[in-house]
Design a protein around this motif. Structure first.
Motif, short mmCIF file in Angstrom:
data_model
loop_
_atom_site.label_atom_id
_atom_site.label_comp_id
_atom_site.label_asym_id
_atom_site.label_seq_id
_atom_site.Cartn_x
_atom_site.Cartn_y
_atom_site.Cartn_z
N UNK A 163 12.84 33.64 17.39
CA UNK A 163 11.75 33.15 16.52
C UNK A 163 12.10 33.35 15.05
N UNK A 164 13.08 34.20 14.77
CA UNK A 164 13.53 34.36 13.39
C UNK A 164 14.20 33.09 12.87
N UNK A 165 14.80 32.32 13.77
CA UNK A 165 15.45 31.08 13.38
C UNK A 165 14.56 29.86 13.58
N UNK A 166 13.81 29.85 14.66
CA UNK A 166 12.98 28.69 15.02
C UNK A 166 11.52 29.10 15.03
N UNK A 167 10.98 29.30 13.85
CA UNK A 167 9.61 29.81 13.72
C UNK A 167 8.54 28.76 13.97
N UNK A 168 8.82 27.53 13.61
CA UNK A 168 7.83 26.46 13.75
C UNK A 168 8.52 25.19 14.22
N UNK A 169 7.73 24.31 14.85
CA UNK A 169 8.29 23.01 15.20
C UNK A 169 8.29 22.13 13.95
N UNK A 170 9.08 21.07 14.00
CA UNK A 170 9.19 20.14 12.88
C UNK A 170 8.60 18.81 13.32
N UNK A 171 7.66 18.31 12.55
CA UNK A 171 7.02 17.03 12.83
C UNK A 171 7.81 15.93 12.13
N UNK A 172 8.65 15.23 12.90
CA UNK A 172 9.49 14.16 12.36
C UNK A 172 9.27 12.95 13.25
N UNK A 173 8.71 11.91 12.71
CA UNK A 173 8.39 10.70 13.47
C UNK A 173 9.44 9.63 13.17
N UNK A 174 10.19 9.23 14.18
CA UNK A 174 11.26 8.26 13.98
C UNK A 174 10.72 6.87 13.63
N UNK A 175 9.43 6.65 13.79
CA UNK A 175 8.84 5.36 13.44
C UNK A 175 8.43 5.28 11.98
N UNK A 176 8.56 6.37 11.26
CA UNK A 176 8.20 6.39 9.84
C UNK A 176 9.48 6.33 9.01
N UNK A 177 9.46 5.50 7.99
CA UNK A 177 10.59 5.41 7.07
C UNK A 177 10.37 6.41 5.94
N UNK A 178 11.05 7.56 6.03
CA UNK A 178 10.91 8.60 5.02
C UNK A 178 11.76 8.32 3.78
N UNK A 179 12.63 7.35 3.88
CA UNK A 179 13.50 7.04 2.76
C UNK A 179 14.83 7.77 2.86
N UNK A 180 15.77 7.35 2.04
CA UNK A 180 17.12 7.89 2.10
C UNK A 180 17.16 9.36 1.68
N UNK A 181 16.53 9.68 0.57
CA UNK A 181 16.65 11.03 0.01
C UNK A 181 16.12 12.10 0.96
N UNK A 182 14.98 11.86 1.56
CA UNK A 182 14.40 12.83 2.50
C UNK A 182 15.35 13.03 3.68
N UNK A 183 15.82 11.92 4.27
CA UNK A 183 16.73 12.02 5.40
C UNK A 183 18.05 12.68 5.01
N UNK A 184 18.55 12.40 3.83
CA UNK A 184 19.78 13.01 3.35
C UNK A 184 19.64 14.52 3.24
#
Length: 145
Positions: A100-121
């Motif tokens: 849990x020290x490494x994986x404390x929370x889940x990450x909400x990442x929706x592949x149907x949303x275009x977050x843009x280049x910078x966020x994904x980079x």
């Protein structure tokens, strides 16, 4: 424990991703109390999302070791991020096997949303940094940098 606080802040920021990126402001803030504390913040007030990456050394690693912006296509970054984040979330759901020290929370990442280049980079490069720095393998071959 210190690393877990940084990771908690990273994951908290990633969870706040909620809409398509159209105009992104990026700021880099150095914490005046610690020279090894880096903060990279991506804010888009128009579409109400915020990503904060806090991890010692990430900013300098990003500037010195990461491939330059434009090296990867956005679709490549999105595909890799989906794989890495799926495995991250699987590990989060298995606290008996993964710290849990490494994986404390889940990450909400929706592949149907275009977050843009910078966020994904930045997410992609953080995942590479995380895997190399914490000796984790989330998916496939991890570039050594």
């Amino acid at each position: 424990m210190k690393n877990s606080l940084y990771l908690f802040a990273l994951i908290s920021g990633l969870i706040l991703i909620s809409c398509t990126a159209q105009k992104t402001n990026i700021t880099k803030q150095e914490n005046p109390t610690s020279s090894s504390n880096d903060t990279i913040k991506i804010v888009n007030k128009e579409v109400e999302y915020e990503v904060i990456i806090i991890d010692p050394g990430f900013s300098s690693w990003l500037n010195s070791m990461a491939q330059p912006r434009g090296f990867y296509t956005q679709s490549y970054l999105e595909n890799k991020n989906q794989l890495y984040i799926n495995e991250w979330n699987n590990r989060f759901l298995q606290p008996q096997r993964f710290s849990r020290d490494l994986y404390e929370m889940s990450i909400d990442y929706d592949s149907n949303i275009d977050y843009g280049y910078e966020v994904n980079y930045l997410i992609y490069n953080y995942m590479i940094y995380f895997q190399n720095n914490y000796r984790q393998r989330l998916f496939g071959r991890v570039p050594l940098r």
